[in-house]
Design an enzyme around this catalytic site. Sequence first.
Site, PDB file in Angstrom:
ATOM      1  N   TYR A 103      -1.151  -0.063  10.429  1.00  0.00           N
ATOM      2  CA  TYR A 103      -1.311  -0.608   9.072  1.00  0.00           C
ATOM      3  C   TYR A 103      -0.143  -0.178   8.196  1.00  0.00           C
ATOM      4  O   TYR A 103       0.414  -0.990   7.444  1.00  0.00           O
ATOM      5  CB  TYR A 103      -2.641  -0.129   8.494  1.00  0.00           C
ATOM      6  CG  TYR A 103      -2.850  -0.436   7.040  1.00  0.00           C
ATOM      7  CD1 TYR A 103      -3.123  -1.728   6.600  1.00  0.00           C
ATOM      8  CD2 TYR A 103      -2.807   0.583   6.076  1.00  0.00           C
ATOM      9  CE1 TYR A 103      -3.336  -2.006   5.255  1.00  0.00           C
ATOM     10  CE2 TYR A 103      -3.021   0.314   4.741  1.00  0.00           C
ATOM     11  CZ  TYR A 103      -3.283  -0.981   4.325  1.00  0.00           C
ATOM     12  OH  TYR A 103      -3.488  -1.250   2.989  1.00  0.00           O
TER      13      TYR A 103
ATOM     14  N   SER B 117       0.836  -1.202   0.000  1.00  0.00           N
ATOM     15  CA  SER B 117       0.000   0.000   0.000  1.00  0.00           C
ATOM     16  C   SER B 117       0.867   1.246   0.000  1.00  0.00           C
ATOM     17  O   SER B 117       1.945   1.259   0.613  1.00  0.00           O
ATOM     18  CB  SER B 117      -0.908   0.014   1.230  1.00  0.00           C
ATOM     19  OG  SER B 117      -1.608   1.249   1.318  1.00  0.00           O
TER      20      SER B 117
END
Length: 261
Positions: A156, A145
């Site tokens: 995350y 990501s």
Amino acid sequence: MIHPHRFKDQVMVVTGAAQGIGRGVALAAAGEGAQLVLADRSALVNEVAQEAAALGAQVVVAEVDLETFAGARSMVAQALECYGRIDILVNNVGGTIWAKPFQEYDEEQIEAEIRRSLFPTLWACRAVLPAMIEQRAGAIVNVSSIATRGIYRIPYSAAKGGVNALTASLALEHAQHGIRVNAVATGGTEAPPRKVPRNPQALSEQEQLWYAGIVEQTRSSSLMKRYGTIDEQVGAILFLASSEASYITGTVLPVGGGDQG
């Protein structure tokens, strides 16, 4: 579909295949001739398997929890039992559970984010390596990501930074075995509402504001000032999985409209 037979006779394992980008990869690969192993801990993966079979693909379903090594080993064992080999592994499990400043996370939430977005890729790579080393060939594509540089989801971001490091190190260690390892760093992606939400609890008013901050930061960081589509992510993933990328390894490809992450 670019090449109807690009993955003919190749065995592809797709994790997180029940919805979103994983479903998109599975169906596109089915249309391009892949023999599939679709893994997810949700029974919804069986519906995707039916869609892929309708496109002519042979499909095995592995309902496993990839946050555990046992789940990853079971997935690989099912693939080898059915097909005898694994040519491609697409690691797609992951996704932020909460959206808030780092100081608002508690200990359990931080650990849950890491288990969700790092360990499934780590375990699946570890489980598949012996088979790929033995056959001296294989391609691994990890879904990372551009949120490695983002706000309100630091755990995350850290997990996906780990995926990027794993990608680079595995590529260096296993090029000698004929194994390519790359990653696609996905940007913000438009997708249908999740059938199985990562966080089943309704967002508070403050949490909605924090999430809106993520959306704004994602759009403003993209040179194209928009979210991408599932198809745009799938195209990059399948390129790196294919023989067209035979001289590419150890690369993290940002697919975020110019946001390099």
